[in-house]
Design a protein around this motif. Structure first.
Motif, PDB file in Angstrom:
ATOM      1  N   TRP A 178     -10.255   0.897  12.257  1.00  0.00           N
ATOM      2  CA  TRP A 178     -10.903  -0.085  11.383  1.00  0.00           C
ATOM      3  C   TRP A 178     -10.710  -1.499  11.938  1.00  0.00           C
ATOM      4  O   TRP A 178     -11.650  -2.306  11.940  1.00  0.00           O
ATOM      5  CB  TRP A 178     -10.330   0.015   9.967  1.00  0.00           C
ATOM      6  CG  TRP A 178     -10.962  -0.951   9.014  1.00  0.00           C
ATOM      7  CD1 TRP A 178     -12.113  -0.784   8.296  1.00  0.00           C
ATOM      8  CD2 TRP A 178     -10.486  -2.275   8.698  1.00  0.00           C
ATOM      9  NE1 TRP A 178     -12.393  -1.906   7.555  1.00  0.00           N
ATOM     10  CE2 TRP A 178     -11.407  -2.840   7.785  1.00  0.00           C
ATOM     11  CE3 TRP A 178      -9.387  -3.016   9.093  1.00  0.00           C
ATOM     12  CZ2 TRP A 178     -11.245  -4.122   7.265  1.00  0.00           C
ATOM     13  CZ3 TRP A 178      -9.220  -4.305   8.588  1.00  0.00           C
ATOM     14  CH2 TRP A 178     -10.147  -4.840   7.679  1.00  0.00           C
ATOM     15  N   GLY A 220       0.814  -1.210   0.000  1.00  0.00           N
ATOM     16  CA  GLY A 220       0.000   0.000   0.000  1.00  0.00           C
ATOM     17  C   GLY A 220       0.841   1.251   0.000  1.00  0.00           C
ATOM     18  O   GLY A 220       1.704   1.444   0.850  1.00  0.00           O
ATOM     19  N   ARG A 277     -11.514   6.550   3.589  1.00  0.00           N
ATOM     20  CA  ARG A 277     -12.261   5.495   2.911  1.00  0.00           C
ATOM     21  C   ARG A 277     -11.353   4.289   2.714  1.00  0.00           C
ATOM     22  O   ARG A 277     -10.175   4.434   2.458  1.00  0.00           O
ATOM     23  CB  ARG A 277     -12.764   5.975   1.541  1.00  0.00           C
ATOM     24  CG  ARG A 277     -13.746   7.134   1.612  1.00  0.00           C
ATOM     25  CD  ARG A 277     -14.089   7.620   0.220  1.00  0.00           C
ATOM     26  NE  ARG A 277     -15.060   8.707   0.264  1.00  0.00           N
ATOM     27  CZ  ARG A 277     -15.446   9.401  -0.806  1.00  0.00           C
ATOM     28  NH1 ARG A 277     -14.937   9.118  -1.993  1.00  0.00           N
ATOM     29  NH2 ARG A 277     -16.332  10.370  -0.683  1.00  0.00           N
ATOM     30  N   GLN A 278     -11.930   3.113   2.822  1.00  0.00           N
ATOM     31  CA  GLN A 278     -11.202   1.868   2.569  1.00  0.00           C
ATOM     32  C   GLN A 278      -9.890   1.825   3.365  1.00  0.00           C
ATOM     33  O   GLN A 278      -8.821   1.547   2.842  1.00  0.00           O
ATOM     34  CB  GLN A 278     -10.919   1.714   1.073  1.00  0.00           C
ATOM     35  CG  GLN A 278     -12.170   1.662   0.212  1.00  0.00           C
ATOM     36  CD  GLN A 278     -11.856   1.566  -1.268  1.00  0.00           C
ATOM     37  OE1 GLN A 278     -11.152   2.419  -1.811  1.00  0.00           O
ATOM     38  NE2 GLN A 278     -12.368   0.544  -1.923  1.00  0.00           N
ATOM     39  N   GLN A 279     -10.002   2.062   4.669  1.00  0.00           N
ATOM     40  CA  GLN A 279      -8.802   2.097   5.515  1.00  0.00           C
ATOM     41  C   GLN A 279      -8.024   0.790   5.448  1.00  0.00           C
ATOM     42  O   GLN A 279      -6.800   0.776   5.666  1.00  0.00           O
ATOM     43  CB  GLN A 279      -9.212   2.375   6.976  1.00  0.00           C
ATOM     44  CG  GLN A 279      -9.744   3.777   7.232  1.00  0.00           C
ATOM     45  CD  GLN A 279     -11.233   3.904   6.976  1.00  0.00           C
ATOM     46  OE1 GLN A 279     -11.893   2.937   6.614  1.00  0.00           O
ATOM     47  NE2 GLN A 279     -11.782   5.089   7.165  1.00  0.00           N
ATOM     48  N   PHE A 295      -6.989  -0.783   3.001  1.00  0.00           N
ATOM     49  CA  PHE A 295      -5.952  -0.784   1.977  1.00  0.00           C
ATOM     50  C   PHE A 295      -4.698  -0.023   2.413  1.00  0.00           C
ATOM     51  O   PHE A 295      -3.649  -0.152   1.786  1.00  0.00           O
ATOM     52  CB  PHE A 295      -6.467  -0.161   0.682  1.00  0.00           C
ATOM     53  CG  PHE A 295      -7.331  -1.076  -0.140  1.00  0.00           C
ATOM     54  CD1 PHE A 295      -6.969  -2.394  -0.340  1.00  0.00           C
ATOM     55  CD2 PHE A 295      -8.494  -0.624  -0.714  1.00  0.00           C
ATOM     56  CE1 PHE A 295      -7.758  -3.246  -1.101  1.00  0.00           C
ATOM     57  CE2 PHE A 295      -9.298  -1.462  -1.474  1.00  0.00           C
ATOM     58  CZ  PHE A 295      -8.930  -2.779  -1.671  1.00  0.00           C
ATOM     59  N   HIS A 296      -4.817   0.779   3.480  1.00  0.00           N
ATOM     60  CA  HIS A 296      -3.665   1.562   3.921  1.00  0.00           C
ATOM     61  C   HIS A 296      -2.549   0.644   4.390  1.00  0.00           C
ATOM     62  O   HIS A 296      -2.740  -0.224   5.240  1.00  0.00           O
ATOM     63  CB  HIS A 296      -4.078   2.512   5.041  1.00  0.00           C
ATOM     64  CG  HIS A 296      -2.935   3.263   5.645  1.00  0.00           C
ATOM     65  ND1 HIS A 296      -2.180   4.176   4.942  1.00  0.00           N
ATOM     66  CD2 HIS A 296      -2.393   3.225   6.897  1.00  0.00           C
ATOM     67  CE1 HIS A 296      -1.242   4.670   5.715  1.00  0.00           C
ATOM     68  NE2 HIS A 296      -1.346   4.111   6.902  1.00  0.00           N
ATOM     69  N   GLY A 333      -5.316   9.626   0.494  1.00  0.00           N
ATOM     70  CA  GLY A 333      -5.041   8.227   0.717  1.00  0.00           C
ATOM     71  C   GLY A 333      -6.241   7.473   1.248  1.00  0.00           C
ATOM     72  O   GLY A 333      -7.382   7.707   0.851  1.00  0.00           O
ATOM     73  N   PHE A 334      -5.952   6.558   2.197  1.00  0.00           N
ATOM     74  CA  PHE A 334      -6.998   5.676   2.698  1.00  0.00           C
ATOM     75  C   PHE A 334      -7.400   6.014   4.123  1.00  0.00           C
ATOM     76  O   PHE A 334      -7.932   5.161   4.830  1.00  0.00           O
ATOM     77  CB  PHE A 334      -6.515   4.226   2.620  1.00  0.00           C
ATOM     78  CG  PHE A 334      -6.236   3.754   1.220  1.00  0.00           C
ATOM     79  CD1 PHE A 334      -7.254   3.676   0.289  1.00  0.00           C
ATOM     80  CD2 PHE A 334      -4.950   3.417   0.833  1.00  0.00           C
ATOM     81  CE1 PHE A 334      -7.009   3.248  -1.003  1.00  0.00           C
ATOM     82  CE2 PHE A 334      -4.688   2.975  -0.457  1.00  0.00           C
ATOM     83  CZ  PHE A 334      -5.719   2.890  -1.384  1.00  0.00           C
ATOM     84  N   ALA A 387      -3.746   8.171   8.755  1.00  0.00           N
ATOM     85  CA  ALA A 387      -4.204   6.919   8.159  1.00  0.00           C
ATOM     86  C   ALA A 387      -3.813   5.720   9.008  1.00  0.00           C
ATOM     87  O   ALA A 387      -4.554   4.728   9.077  1.00  0.00           O
ATOM     88  CB  ALA A 387      -3.652   6.777   6.743  1.00  0.00           C
ATOM     89  N   SER A 402      -0.178   5.004  -5.900  1.00  0.00           N
ATOM     90  CA  SER A 402      -1.056   4.396  -4.909  1.00  0.00           C
ATOM     91  C   SER A 402      -0.458   3.132  -4.313  1.00  0.00           C
ATOM     92  O   SER A 402      -0.850   2.717  -3.223  1.00  0.00           O
ATOM     93  CB  SER A 402      -2.415   4.060  -5.541  1.00  0.00           C
ATOM     94  OG  SER A 402      -3.096   5.231  -5.942  1.00  0.00           O
TER      95      SER A 402
END
Length: 545
Positions: free
Chosen positions: A270, A61, A72-74, A76-77, A68-69, A263, A204
């Protein structure tokens, strides 16, 4: 790379290259290692950066993108993903560094991605309802070998194969494997053709190649560092694994630069909210799950003071005030649909009238669903809803709230004719839509609280849209002070719909606070809201939204 000469030969083309034995990725890795390290003997456990996207590539990641994440969509961080498929039609990978405290048939579950995870890692109804295994994509990784094993498995890279849950159970039953030989992943990440390549070019992700030994060592370490879920509900954020692999590909400076960033902390939340088993919430009252509790139109709501419901998603609802402005006249499905507007989120966008004084007003962010004209609401061609509080101007009453909706062209005509001022109106872009029963459930669980009609801060809400200076388009407020003020005016009061529409009535509902959030979590939620306002509402930069 220096040009090749007789005095400076390319190491990849040395006189005695390593023999191409075994997996071709191992061969390539040895070439890369010799090119980087000289003639020293290659380590069988290798990780190196690569520009190639292929089956078996490890995706780390990225941390260099502007957005970044964190919001949203933590998950993927700083993730570590292994590509299981990459061809002209589809790219598929699983996340390797998110072990959960959840189980399936006694197997620890690892979060593999957000596609086909069957609601296992969701909050709310999706998490609670019974979901069959067929609704989930389950992949098991292992390092086994043998004729029976190979027949039931698909190789990914040397030393790592994938199989199904049924196949793993069959191998165990046949005495060819033990349960601890497998890692079980639910869900996956997917990309359309060329999508992943574009994301890599936008920084990304980082790309790497790793040996099976290196990957499995990390999986084994993550799994053994956690107690069995049946003994203790413990999950991991996987940051240590990501950092270790990043350092191995020469990206250690990036690890140090981003340590402890927003993040990282949002990923921690999360993990807490999605990878640990959750106890059922104690409802504060009847959730009206059948949706027959009467209209909610005109109800003013605020986000719950003790709720984490808006930490990971829809951060604009953290410390928000929102108004139910419409309900569908007939049910859609099993329930009527409510349209709700956030009222205390001014954006950097402004409306200006070419009349005396050239008045201007900030446009308010009402929600992430676009308002469209012709849907029974007074919405203008720009997708704006106009609200006011002067009955003599006409319009449609929003329940008993004292707020009215009016068409944009009608409001503009009244401004031009001098019958109204632009300051009389609140202009809102976007909305939220949810079944009535869902809103009532959020109230019963204290994720939302009803603001008593007498405590509604209408003048202050209208004041949020004021443009403070001609040269500055950045909003003067984030609206959180009004939310806080509403919490000091008592909870609930009046009917269970908060004095909404004609269907309100019945016994009084008083919601009780369950205690303040820990300060660190509250501060993190505030920081996430500020980040959301920066990117999506233009706060701090005076930019258009």
């Amino acid at each position: 790379r220096p040009a090749r000469t007789s005095q400076n030969p390319c190491r990849l083309c040395a006189d005695e290259p390593p023999a191409p034995s075994g997996d071709w990725r191992d061969f390539r890795a040895r070439l890369v290692q010799q090119d980087q390290q000289g003639d020293s003997e290659s380590d069988s456990s290798f990780v190196y950066e690569t520009p190639l996207i292929e089956r078996g590539t490890v995706i780390l990641g990225g941390t260099q993108q502007d957005f970044g994440f964190a919001l949203r969509q933590q998950y993927f961080h700083k993730s570590v993903m292994l590509l299981l498929q990459h061809d002209e039609s589809f790219t598929k990978g699983i996340i390797l560094n998110r072990p959960s405290a959840l189980e399936i048939d006694g197997w620890r579950v690892w979060f593999g991605g957000d596609v086909a995870e069957g609601g296992l890692f969701h909050q709310g109804q999706a998490r609670k309802r019974s979901i069959s295994l067929s609704e989930r994509e389950i992949v098991l990784l292992h390092a086994l070998s043998g004729e029976e094993v190979d027949r039931l498995s698909l190789p990914i890279i040397k030393g790592v194969q994938q199989t199904s849950l049924d196949a793993a159970k069959a191998l165990i039953a046949a005495g060819k494997a033990k349960r601890e030989d497998f890692w079980l992943f639910v869900g996956y990440a997917g990309w359309a053709p060329q999508q992943l390549q574009g994301e890599v070019e936008r920084d990304s992700w980082f790309l790497a190649q790793a040996s099976g030994g290196a990957l499995l060592a990390e999986l084994l370490q993550q799994g053994t560092e956690l107690p069995p879920p049946s003994e203790q509900a413990t999950a991991a954020d996987g940051l240590a694994t990501w950092g270790k692999l990043m350092r191995q590909i020469g990206r250690g400076a990036e690890v140090e630069r981003t340590e402890g960033e927003l993040a990282d902390r949002m990923l921690g939340q999360w993990v807490e909210q999605r990878l640990l088993p959750k106890a059922e919430k104690d409802a504060g009252g009847d959730a009206d799950a059948d949706g027959d509790g009467g209209e909610l139109v005109g109800t003013l709501l605020r986000s719950g003071r003790d709720s984490l419901a808006f930490m990971l998603d829809e951060q604009f609802l953290h410390k928000s005030l929102s108004l139910v402005v419409y309900e569908t006249p007939t049910p859609l499905g099993d329930d009527v649909l409510c349209v709700t507007l956030v009222l205390n989120r001014p954006t950097a966008n402004v409306v200006q009238f070419h009349t005396d004084g050239r008045p201007r007003r900030h446009i308010m962010f009402g929600g992430d669903a676009r308002l469209r004209s012709g849907a029974g609401l007074e919405v203008d061609g720009n997708g704006l809803m106009w609200l006011h509080r002067r009955p003599e101007l006409g319009g449609t009453a929003v329940g008993d709230s004292g707020v009215l909706r009016i068409g944009g062209s009608e409001a503009a005509a009244k401004i031009r004719d001098g019958d109204a001022k632009l300051d009389d109106f609140l202009l809102i872009s976007g909305a939220m839509a949810a079944p009535r029963a869902e809103i009532r459930k959020q109230v019963s669980e204290a994720d939302l609280e009803v603001v008593a009609p007498a405590a509604a801060p209408w003048p202050q809400i209208w004041g949020l849209a004021k443009v403070e200076a001609d040269g500055d388009r950045s909003p003067a407020s984030d609206g959180t002070a009004l939310w806080w003020a509403s919490t000091q005016s008592g909870l609930g009061g009046g009917s269970d719909s908060g004095g909404g529409g004609s269907g309100s009535g019945g016994g009084a509902t008083t919601l009780q606070s369950t205690g303040a959030l820990p300060s660190a979590i509250g501060e993190l939620a505030d920081e996430a809201l500020a980040e959301w306002l920066k990117f999506f509402a233009g706060h701090g930069g005076g930019e258009d939204v």
